[in-house]
Design an enzyme around this catalytic site. Structure first.
Site, PDB file in Angstrom:
ATOM      1  N   ALA A 298      34.612   6.419  51.651  1.00  0.00           N
ATOM      2  CA  ALA A 298      34.296   7.029  50.363  1.00  0.00           C
ATOM      3  C   ALA A 298      35.514   7.702  49.746  1.00  0.00           C
ATOM      4  O   ALA A 298      36.307   8.320  50.453  1.00  0.00           O
ATOM      5  CB  ALA A 298      33.195   8.068  50.562  1.00  0.00           C
TER       6      ALA A 298
ATOM      7  N   HIS B  54      18.457  34.993  91.359  1.00  0.00           N
ATOM      8  CA  HIS B  54      19.320  34.905  92.537  1.00  0.00           C
ATOM      9  C   HIS B  54      18.937  33.664  93.342  1.00  0.00           C
ATOM     10  O   HIS B  54      17.750  33.396  93.492  1.00  0.00           O
ATOM     11  CB  HIS B  54      19.139  36.145  93.416  1.00  0.00           C
TER      12      HIS B  54
HETATM   13  P1  FAD Z   1      34.415  14.204  63.008  1.00  0.00           P
HETATM   14  O1  FAD Z   1      33.700  14.215  64.285  1.00  0.00           O
HETATM   15  O2  FAD Z   1      35.881  13.923  63.022  1.00  0.00           O
HETATM   16  O3  FAD Z   1      33.676  13.154  62.075  1.00  0.00           O
HETATM   17  C1  FAD Z   1      34.148  12.831  60.806  1.00  0.00           C
HETATM   18  C2  FAD Z   1      33.668  11.441  60.452  1.00  0.00           C
HETATM   19  O4  FAD Z   1      33.930  11.210  59.079  1.00  0.00           O
HETATM   20  C3  FAD Z   1      34.377  10.331  61.222  1.00  0.00           C
HETATM   21  O5  FAD Z   1      33.446   9.505  61.846  1.00  0.00           O
HETATM   22  C4  FAD Z   1      35.180   9.590  60.157  1.00  0.00           C
HETATM   23  O6  FAD Z   1      35.265   8.194  60.425  1.00  0.00           O
HETATM   24  C5  FAD Z   1      34.352   9.864  58.909  1.00  0.00           C
HETATM   25  N1  FAD Z   1      35.121   9.817  57.650  1.00  0.00           N
HETATM   26  C6  FAD Z   1      36.292  10.458  57.365  1.00  0.00           C
HETATM   27  N2  FAD Z   1      36.674  10.195  56.098  1.00  0.00           N
HETATM   28  C7  FAD Z   1      35.727   9.375  55.573  1.00  0.00           C
HETATM   29  C8  FAD Z   1      35.582   8.750  54.307  1.00  0.00           C
HETATM   30  N3  FAD Z   1      36.475   8.931  53.328  1.00  0.00           N
HETATM   31  N4  FAD Z   1      34.508   7.951  54.116  1.00  0.00           N
HETATM   32  C9  FAD Z   1      33.594   7.751  55.094  1.00  0.00           C
HETATM   33  N5  FAD Z   1      33.699   8.320  56.320  1.00  0.00           N
HETATM   34  C10 FAD Z   1      34.747   9.127  56.548  1.00  0.00           C
HETATM   35  N6  FAD Z   1      34.710  19.995  70.355  1.00  0.00           N
HETATM   36  C11 FAD Z   1      33.818  20.688  71.074  1.00  0.00           C
HETATM   37  O7  FAD Z   1      33.066  21.493  70.516  1.00  0.00           O
HETATM   38  N7  FAD Z   1      33.715  20.519  72.430  1.00  0.00           N
HETATM   39  C12 FAD Z   1      34.511  19.662  73.093  1.00  0.00           C
HETATM   40  O8  FAD Z   1      34.386  19.529  74.313  1.00  0.00           O
HETATM   41  C13 FAD Z   1      35.462  18.912  72.360  1.00  0.00           C
HETATM   42  N8  FAD Z   1      36.271  18.036  72.983  1.00  0.00           N
HETATM   43  C14 FAD Z   1      37.156  17.306  72.236  1.00  0.00           C
HETATM   44  C15 FAD Z   1      38.003  16.421  72.895  1.00  0.00           C
HETATM   45  C16 FAD Z   1      38.930  15.686  72.183  1.00  0.00           C
HETATM   46  C17 FAD Z   1      39.840  14.710  72.902  1.00  0.00           C
HETATM   47  C18 FAD Z   1      38.992  15.813  70.770  1.00  0.00           C
HETATM   48  C19 FAD Z   1      39.964  14.990  69.973  1.00  0.00           C
HETATM   49  C20 FAD Z   1      38.157  16.690  70.108  1.00  0.00           C
HETATM   50  C21 FAD Z   1      37.244  17.461  70.838  1.00  0.00           C
HETATM   51  N9  FAD Z   1      36.409  18.378  70.226  1.00  0.00           N
HETATM   52  C22 FAD Z   1      35.527  19.110  70.967  1.00  0.00           C
HETATM   53  C23 FAD Z   1      36.449  18.590  68.778  1.00  0.00           C
HETATM   54  C24 FAD Z   1      35.294  17.841  68.100  1.00  0.00           C
HETATM   55  O9  FAD Z   1      35.340  16.474  68.427  1.00  0.00           O
HETATM   56  C25 FAD Z   1      35.374  18.029  66.606  1.00  0.00           C
HETATM   57  O10 FAD Z   1      35.466  19.406  66.301  1.00  0.00           O
HETATM   58  C26 FAD Z   1      34.146  17.461  65.911  1.00  0.00           C
HETATM   59  O11 FAD Z   1      34.017  16.086  66.158  1.00  0.00           O
HETATM   60  C27 FAD Z   1      34.225  17.721  64.407  1.00  0.00           C
HETATM   61  O12 FAD Z   1      33.108  17.180  63.789  1.00  0.00           O
HETATM   62  P2  FAD Z   1      33.149  16.728  62.263  1.00  0.00           P
HETATM   63  O13 FAD Z   1      31.812  16.152  61.970  1.00  0.00           O
HETATM   64  O14 FAD Z   1      33.678  17.815  61.436  1.00  0.00           O
HETATM   65  O15 FAD Z   1      34.264  15.566  62.209  1.00  0.00           O
END
Ligand code: FAD
Ligand code: NAD
Length: 477
Positions: free
Chosen positions: A124, A453
């Site tokens: 988007a 416990h």
């Molecule tokens: P995201 O999960 O990044 O999702 C965003 C989505 O939007 C994606 O699927 C992307 O494809 C889509 N998107 C982006 N732009 C567009 C567009 N223009 N049009 C359509 N779709 C689009 N957090 C924790 O709380 N606990 C953990 O244990 C943890 N472990 C992690 C381990 C790793 C290795 C990593 C990298 C991150 C970890 N995190 C953890 C962080 C967590 O994954 C993120 O904070 C979380 O996924 C954020 O959610 P979100 O929905 O904001 O974004």
């Protein structure tokens, strides 16, 4: 999480809601919006579940669980269990991780369907304040408009401007580190943050020689200093080399290895490693959105919102990692629920004071509320209750009693300001700390709660008792 008390929810009728991004922020917002009666469309350019399910929280924890099984096997003889280990089958480790991910992504797909959320596959971009152009996988574009829009576009790994990193096949990010063909013989990790510490723990258990290079004097900047130092000692005991106040200057090549030049407290030192994991943080994934075309205010791609999760454009909200603030799945989901509710006629502010930070090392490390460092910085008059886990029966059985629990409280009202746990299942236990802080509980209220416990959670109560110099299972100083 929200300011205010339980509210009566009014159902939204004939309101269209578009959610951009299907991660833990976006899919939760979409479901909440649908529960409230909106006509919801979710746009996802990649795979439902976002970073968290596909290349973040879940796959890392699957690898770490496999690593923990390896560690447990090393200690099995101590418990009288004879195990003949034939090592590991890496393909199966990856297959199990993949199966868990697929099951959860399938679950999210099913939940969206059950809630009648329309899913559009495509990328988007804004063409106006409330108009989006969606580039579909088949190359076609579709224009859609919504009464309300929630942006949940998430984040991607940041690449630091260190010479020799970009485009170097030896340099990998966290996504690549989750699908390596084999555990490398050696791994140098740039960044001693959450990703660095978790993946160092996992690969160390699979026999990789790991070196962590952290620029700051302390690992895990947001966590309690005393317990971080304890964790560092435990990781070093397992053979992980940890360098702090160390800056990577460049990455080059020496034979079939990467040669990493490091400035270690003013002295130049070279390290050789098969792979270099770059884990220096993440950046928002907002480039494709064309935020400027909608007039959405942002700071170099970090979308700016108020406490209601509203952007600078009316009826457009943003949540989760794309804000570039706290990048955690549970924060994204909490903001997603709130943004959907606010978009559909409610009004509540986001409050992160009960947000737990969890690090899935072995043992686990979790904290909520103020650390001693932040309490000092704020000039708060605080006290500490500390309880070592060697004095807790369940922890002694689980991991030899390694770890400790710390409670910070305000000296004036005895209110709980912070809870910090290093020990087995710390990430599961931190919920008690979050609840205590959310309810503004005092030491007495934790003490007056009967803890089962034998459990490790008894040590939370003991830490509160220790704060009042009346712990039962350690001498009080
Ligand atoms: P995201 O999960 O990044 O999702 C965003 C989505 O939007 C994606 O699927 C992307 O494809 C889509 N998107 C982006 N732009 C567009 C567009 N223009 N049009 C359509 N779709 C689009 N957090 C924790 O709380 N606990 C953990 O244990 C943890 N472990 C992690 C381990 C790793 C290795 C990593 C990298 C991150 C970890 N995190 C953890 C962080 C967590 O994954 C993120 O904070 C979380 O996924 C954020 O959610 P979100 O929905 O904001 O974004
Ligand atoms: P981070 O911000 O947690 O840590 C990055 C670390 O790299 C910091 O300690 C920083 O000082 C250091 N650093 C930065 N530049 C450096 C350089 N040039 N040389 C050496 N060190 C340098 O970032 P991350 O570990 O990449 O994680 C990204 C995000 O993912 C975090 O916001 C985190 O919240 C989230 N995450 C959460 C979990 C969890 O909740 N268990 C797990 C993994 C990731």
């Amino acid at each position: 999480m929200k300011n205010g008390v339980t509210r009566l929810f009014i159902m939204a009728k004939n309101i269209s809601l578009i959610v951009i991004g299907g991660g833990p922020g976006g899919y939760v917002a979409a479901i909440r919006g649908a529960q409230l009666g909106a006509d919801v469309t979710l746009i996802e350019k990649n795979r439902l579940g976002g970073t968290c399910l596909n290349v973040g929280c879940i796959p890392t924890k699957a690898l770490l669980h496999a690593a923990e099984i390896m560690e447990e096997m090393n200690h099995a003889a101590e418990y009288g269990i004879k195990v003949k280990s034939e090592g590991y089958d890496w393909k199966q480790v990856l297959a199990k991780k993949g199966a868990v991910v697929n099951q959860l992504v399938g679950g999210v797909t099913g939940l969206l369907k059950a809630n009648k959320v329309k899913v559009m596959e495509g990328e988007a971009s804004f063409t106006g304040a409330k108009t989006l152009s969606v580039k579909k996988k088949d190359g076609k574009t579709e224009t859609i408009t919504g009464d309300k829009i929630i942006i949940a576009a998430g984040s991607v790994p940041a690449i630091p401007p260190i010479p020799g990193v970009e485009g170097n096949p030896a340099c990998i990010d966290s996504t690549a580190a989750l699908s390596l063909e084999n555990p490398p013989e050696s791994l140098l990790v740039i960044g001693g943050g959450v990703i660095g510490m978790e993946l160092a723990t996992a690969y160390n258990a699979f026999g990789t020689k790991v070196t962590i290079v952290e620029a700051l004097p302390k690992l895990l900047p947001m966590m309690d200093g005393e317990l971080t130092a304890m964790l560092r000692g435990l990781m070093e005991k397992k053979g992980i080399e940890i360098l702090t106040e160390a800056k990577v200057l460049s990455v080059g090549k020496s034979g079939d290895k990467a040669e990493v030049q490091v400035d270690l407290k003013g002295t130049k030192k070279a390290f050789l490693a098969e792979k270099v994991l770059v884990a220096v943080g993440r950046r928002t994934d907002t480039g494709a959105l064309q935020l400027d075309k909608a007039g959405i205010r942002h700071d170099r791609g970090k979308i700016q919102v108020n406490e209601l999760m509203e952007t600078s454009v009316k009826d457009v909200y943003a949540i989760g990692d794309c804000l570039g603030q706290i990048m955690l799945a549970h924060i994204a989901s909490a903001q997603g629920e709130l943004a959907a509710e606010n978009a559909l006629g409610h009004k509540a502010g986001f409050d992160s004071k009960t947000n737990p930070s969890c690090v899935y090392t072995v043992p686990e490390f979790a904290g909520v509320g103020l650390t001693e460092e932040s309490a000092k910085e704020k000039g708060i008059d605080y006290g500490v209750g500390n309880f070592p886990l060697f004095a807790n029966g369940k922890a002694l059985i689980a991991n030899g009693g390694v770890g400790a629990i710390k409670i910070l409280y305000g000296k004036k009202f005895n209110e709980i300001l912070g809870v910090h746990i290093l020990g087995p299942r710390a990430t599961d236990m931190i919920g008690e700390g979050a609840l205590a802080i959310g309810l503004e509980a005092t030491l007495e209220e934790v003490i007056n709660t009967i803890h089962a416990h034998p459990t490790v959670t008894e040590a939370v109560r003991e830490a509160a008792l220790a704060a009042e110099k009346r712990a039962i299972h350690i001498p009080n100083k």
